[in-house]
Scaffold this active site. Structure first.
Site, short mmCIF file in Angstrom:
data_model
loop_
_atom_site.label_atom_id
_atom_site.label_comp_id
_atom_site.label_asym_id
_atom_site.label_seq_id
_atom_site.Cartn_x
_atom_site.Cartn_y
_atom_site.Cartn_z
N CYS A 6 0.81 -1.21 0.00
CA CYS A 6 0.00 0.00 0.00
C CYS A 6 0.85 1.28 0.00
O CYS A 6 1.51 1.55 -1.00
CB CYS A 6 -0.98 -0.08 1.16
SG CYS A 6 -2.53 0.71 0.78
N HIS A 63 -3.40 -5.31 2.01
CA HIS A 63 -2.70 -5.48 3.30
C HIS A 63 -2.64 -6.96 3.70
O HIS A 63 -3.51 -7.41 4.46
CB HIS A 63 -3.43 -4.70 4.39
CG HIS A 63 -3.22 -3.23 4.33
ND1 HIS A 63 -2.34 -2.56 5.14
CD2 HIS A 63 -3.76 -2.30 3.52
CE1 HIS A 63 -2.35 -1.28 4.85
NE2 HIS A 63 -3.22 -1.09 3.87
N GLU A 65 -0.99 -8.44 5.85
CA GLU A 65 -0.84 -8.63 7.29
C GLU A 65 -2.19 -8.69 8.00
O GLU A 65 -2.28 -9.08 9.16
CB GLU A 65 0.06 -7.54 7.90
CG GLU A 65 -0.58 -6.16 8.07
CD GLU A 65 -0.70 -5.37 6.77
OE1 GLU A 65 -0.42 -5.92 5.69
OE2 GLU A 65 -1.10 -4.19 6.85
#
Ligand code: GLN
Length: 204
Positions: free
Chosen positions: A77, A186, A188
């Site tokens: 990002c 994302h 994560e």
């Protein structure tokens, strides 16, 4: 082996958590000299204009040297925006080490953020991701992964040396150039996207 997580701003803590789950050591990088002590680097999401402001000349030069020197990198990002060659909407300066162009906030504002449960692996992505997903990861069978998009950029051009690993429809959302991995989403934040961090660790 230690993975550094750029921790000037943004969501670095969840990357650390994910690496921990994968049994990998990590350290938060807040000073340029720490880049000499890491074997891989994560450039997390956040706000790319703020990130740029927080990077002084010395830090920026050290980052450039480390990445040009071939350290494996996962940029997501805002981190991806920092690495891209061309940035629009609005335009801004970048490290220009990854041969793609991105349009910032391309899906709209914060409230237009979304989750896509079925990002597709390309055939190039398949050969890379299957390797790291063998150990019981659910998405190896479906060849998809989840993507959380938060005020995400869109990749509008990929250079010749860039391979697309994961797509959303026809749009690249995870790309690779040498040892640089770049995601517009994302990983994560999704258990189901663990393979992205595994792929980074695999490059070390
Ligand atoms: N919209 C942000 C930017 O342009 C990136 C958002 C993110 O990292 N989740 O920098």
């Amino acid at each position: 082996m230690v993975t550094g997580i750029l921790a000037l701003q943004g969501d670095f803590a969840l990357h650390q958590q994910r690496l921990h789950e994968l049994g990998a050591k990590s350290v938060l990088v807040r000073k340029a000299q720490m880049l000499h002590a890491v074997d891989a680097l994560i450039m997390p999401g956040g706000e790319s204009t703020t990130l740029l402001r927080l990077l002084d000349d010395n830090f920026r030069k050290s980052l450039q040297e480390a990445i040009q020197g071939g350290i494996p990198v996962l940029a997501t990002c805002a981190g991806l925006i920092l690495l891209s060659r061309g940035v629009t909407n609005p335009g801004q300066d970048s490290l220009a080490l990854l041969d793609i162009d991105v349009e910032r906030n391309s899906y709209g504002r914060q409230i237009d953020s979304f989750v896509d449960l079925n990002l597709n692996w390309t055939s190039a992505g398949r050969s890379e991701l299957e390797l790291v997903s063998q150990n019981g990861l659910a998405n190896a069978a479906s060849r998809t992964m989840e993507g959380v998009f938060i005020r995400a950029p869109r990749i509008t051009r990929t250079g010749d040396g860039v391979t697309v690993l994961v797509e959303r429809g026809l749009e690249p959302v995870l790309v690779k150039q040498g040892k640089i991995l770049g995601a517009t989403f994302h990983p994560e934040l999704s258990e189901n996207a663990k393979a992205v961090h595994q792929l980074l660790l695999e490059q070390i």
